[in-house]
Design an enzyme around this catalytic site. Structure first.
Site, PDB file in Angstrom:
ATOM      1  N   ARG A 138      -6.428  -6.857  -4.536  1.00 45.80           N
ATOM      2  CA  ARG A 138      -6.896  -5.992  -5.626  1.00 45.80           C
ATOM      3  C   ARG A 138      -6.599  -6.624  -6.973  1.00 45.80           C
ATOM      4  O   ARG A 138      -7.399  -6.539  -7.910  1.00 45.80           O
ATOM      5  CB  ARG A 138      -6.203  -4.626  -5.542  1.00 45.80           C
ATOM      6  CG  ARG A 138      -6.740  -3.744  -4.433  1.00 45.80           C
ATOM      7  CD  ARG A 138      -5.767  -2.609  -4.141  1.00 45.80           C
ATOM      8  NE  ARG A 138      -5.485  -1.785  -5.297  1.00 45.80           N
ATOM      9  CZ  ARG A 138      -4.356  -1.095  -5.474  1.00 45.80           C
ATOM     10  NH1 ARG A 138      -3.400  -1.122  -4.560  1.00 45.80           N
ATOM     11  NH2 ARG A 138      -4.163  -0.383  -6.544  1.00 45.80           N
ATOM     12  N   HIS A 149      10.924   8.743  -6.168  1.00 45.24           N
ATOM     13  CA  HIS A 149      10.233   7.517  -6.571  1.00 45.24           C
ATOM     14  C   HIS A 149       9.693   7.685  -7.982  1.00 45.24           C
ATOM     15  O   HIS A 149       9.088   8.700  -8.307  1.00 45.24           O
ATOM     16  CB  HIS A 149       9.076   7.213  -5.610  1.00 45.24           C
ATOM     17  CG  HIS A 149       8.289   6.014  -6.027  1.00 45.24           C
ATOM     18  ND1 HIS A 149       8.724   4.734  -5.771  1.00 45.24           N
ATOM     19  CD2 HIS A 149       7.125   5.889  -6.717  1.00 45.24           C
ATOM     20  CE1 HIS A 149       7.849   3.881  -6.275  1.00 45.24           C
ATOM     21  NE2 HIS A 149       6.876   4.545  -6.851  1.00 45.24           N
ATOM     22  N   ASP A 164      -0.172  -3.350   2.731  1.00 52.89           N
ATOM     23  CA  ASP A 164      -0.265  -2.993   1.312  1.00 52.89           C
ATOM     24  C   ASP A 164      -0.051  -4.228   0.439  1.00 52.89           C
ATOM     25  O   ASP A 164      -0.742  -4.423  -0.564  1.00 52.89           O
ATOM     26  CB  ASP A 164       0.765  -1.925   0.947  1.00 52.89           C
ATOM     27  CG  ASP A 164       0.871  -1.762  -0.567  1.00 52.89           C
ATOM     28  OD1 ASP A 164      -0.131  -1.379  -1.179  1.00 52.89           O
ATOM     29  OD2 ASP A 164       1.942  -2.067  -1.132  1.00 52.89           O
ATOM     30  N   SER A 184      -1.087   3.082  -1.969  1.00 54.29           N
ATOM     31  CA  SER A 184      -0.177   1.934  -2.001  1.00 54.29           C
ATOM     32  C   SER A 184       1.271   2.408  -2.178  1.00 54.29           C
ATOM     33  O   SER A 184       2.176   2.022  -1.414  1.00 54.29           O
ATOM     34  CB  SER A 184      -0.600   1.012  -3.153  1.00 54.29           C
ATOM     35  OG  SER A 184       0.385   0.077  -3.447  1.00 54.29           O
ATOM     36  N   LYS A 240       4.593   2.853   1.116  1.00 57.77           N
ATOM     37  CA  LYS A 240       5.958   2.315   1.118  1.00 57.77           C
ATOM     38  C   LYS A 240       6.991   3.441   1.219  1.00 57.77           C
ATOM     39  O   LYS A 240       8.011   3.307   1.884  1.00 57.77           O
ATOM     40  CB  LYS A 240       6.173   1.473  -0.141  1.00 57.77           C
ATOM     41  CG  LYS A 240       5.399   0.156  -0.056  1.00 57.77           C
ATOM     42  CD  LYS A 240       5.327  -0.577  -1.369  1.00 57.77           C
ATOM     43  CE  LYS A 240       4.330   0.016  -2.306  1.00 57.77           C
ATOM     44  NZ  LYS A 240       3.772  -0.805  -3.341  1.00 57.77           N
TER      45      LYS A 240
HETATM   46  N1  URA Z   1       2.455   0.246  -7.674  1.00 52.99           N
HETATM   47  C1  URA Z   1       2.195   0.077  -6.363  1.00 52.99           C
HETATM   48  O1  URA Z   1       3.115   0.009  -5.546  1.00 52.99           O
HETATM   49  N2  URA Z   1       0.909  -0.016  -5.982  1.00 52.99           N
HETATM   50  C2  URA Z   1      -0.144   0.067  -6.836  1.00 52.99           C
HETATM   51  O2  URA Z   1      -1.268   0.011  -6.417  1.00 52.99           O
HETATM   52  C3  URA Z   1       0.151   0.237  -8.205  1.00 52.99           C
HETATM   53  C4  URA Z   1       1.476   0.328  -8.601  1.00 52.99           C
END
Ligand code: URA
Length: 351
Positions: free
Chosen positions: A126, A40, A119, A141, A145
């Protein structure tokens, strides 16, 4: 807001991550043979790493089952890049995805809507309460994923610099450590690499242009910084997958996938398996091409000391290579090619 102000302990961060993972579907990759290692990137400008790295690693017989995203803002997305190849699609059933990974060792799918839905809601909240910028929240976050996507091990490419989410090395280390701690805490072997995003990666920014540069790299004619990053990340993937015992051995195996042409052949196999027209890869002139090309010449002589990567990303976005909102259409043909890198000496050209 309480988390933003008071921060979270490591345990709380891991617990929040798992609560978000369990809020939706988790992908079961157990039908794929071997150790599944995901990669990632926290996002950058000209970051076409997956297009080169995935076939290199797959050519070493390590399964790459990748969930990728589309671009948003000044950073591009792997799916948009791949879709500039005529016919290429990430639409497939779970069975097709798994069969492709078992058969050719790689597949790239889109993220399903039901992956860590909590999320998505928290991120939107947020965004409007100015609480995005908290390391524990960002780390949980991203990791929610990745964990929901089912890989056994995760290699994180944390970008640092003007074109990255984290602008300083100190902040990048903190984010990297936090994500590694989460992964480790929940039983996924996780490592992070911090890589430079103080200038675009390679020379090309923009979807079709980046595919072209990625294919050139697979053929052994690509930019050094891109290839080196792929070798560094790929080395960690091979070690985590148990395919290599030492970094030296992994580097050798990965380099050979380029010199032997195995990674290039693997990329063509992958494009074909996902409906893409392989003749486009064999003849890169068939990729979408911009109608107008404007040369921007240096108005001064001297050494290039910095290239503000996010400004290049924003310029490409305005030209149509990226999305301002999730709904914005993109033009695969447009983009920017930078001709020189930091450290180069340039002469003044007549304007
Ligand atoms: N990318 C994400 O997936 N989440 C965040 O909080 C910031 C960047």
């Amino acid at each position: 807001m309480a988390i933003f102000l008071n921060k979270m302990s490591k345990r709380e961060t891991a617990d929040l991550t798992m609560a978000m993972v369990n809020s939706g579907e988790t992908i079961d990759l157990s039908e794929i043979e071997g150790i599944k290692v995901d990669k990632h990137s926290t996002g950058g400008v000209g970051d076409k790493t997956t297009l080169v790295l995935a076939p290199m690693v797959a050519a070493c017989c390590v399964p790459v089952a990748k969930m990728s995203g589309r671009g948003l803002g000044h950073t591009g997305g792997t799916i948009d890049k791949l879709e500039s190849i005529k016919g290429f699609s990430v639409e497939m059933t779970k069975k097709q995805f798994i069969d492709n990974v078992n058969r050719i060792k790689m597949a790239v799918g889109g993220q399903t809507a039901d992956l860590a839905p909590a999320d998505k809601k928290l991120y939107a909240l947020r965004d409007v309460t100015a609480t995005v910028d908290n390391v524990s929240l960002i780390a949980s976050s991203i990791m929610s994923k990745k964990i929901a996507a089912g890989a056994d091990a995760i290699v994180l490419d944390v970008k640092t610099g003007t074109g990255a989410f984290m602008k300083t090395l100190e902040d990048s280390f903190e984010l990297a450590q936090e994500m590694v701690d989460i992964g480790t805490n929940v039983g996924r072997n996780t490592i992070a690499v911090i890589s430079d995003m103080d200038q675009p990666l390679g020379y090309a920014v923009g979807n079709a242009l980046e595919v072209k540069e990625a294919v050139e790299t697979l053929k052994g004619n690509g930019p050094e910084d891109l290839l080196e990053l792929c070798i560094v990340l790929g080395t960690q993937m091979l070690l985590l997958a148990g395919k290599a015992k030492t970094e030296e051995e992994a580097r050798k195996m990965l380099t050979e996938t380029i010199t032997s042409g195995a990674a290039y052949e693997k990329f063509k196999e992958f494009v074909m398996a996902q409906g893409g027209d392989v003749s486009v890869i064999e003849n890169l002139e068939l990729l979408p091409k911009a109608q107008h090309i404007i040369e921007v010449k240096a108005d001064r002589e001297g050494y290039i000391t910095r290239i503000i990567a996010d400004q290049i990303g924003i310029a490409a976005l305005i030209l149509g290579a990226g999305r301002e909102t999730k709904e914005s259409p993109i033009d695969p043909a447009v983009g920017i090619i930078i001709k020189e890198k930091v450290g180069s000496y340039v002469k003044r050209e007549m304007l």
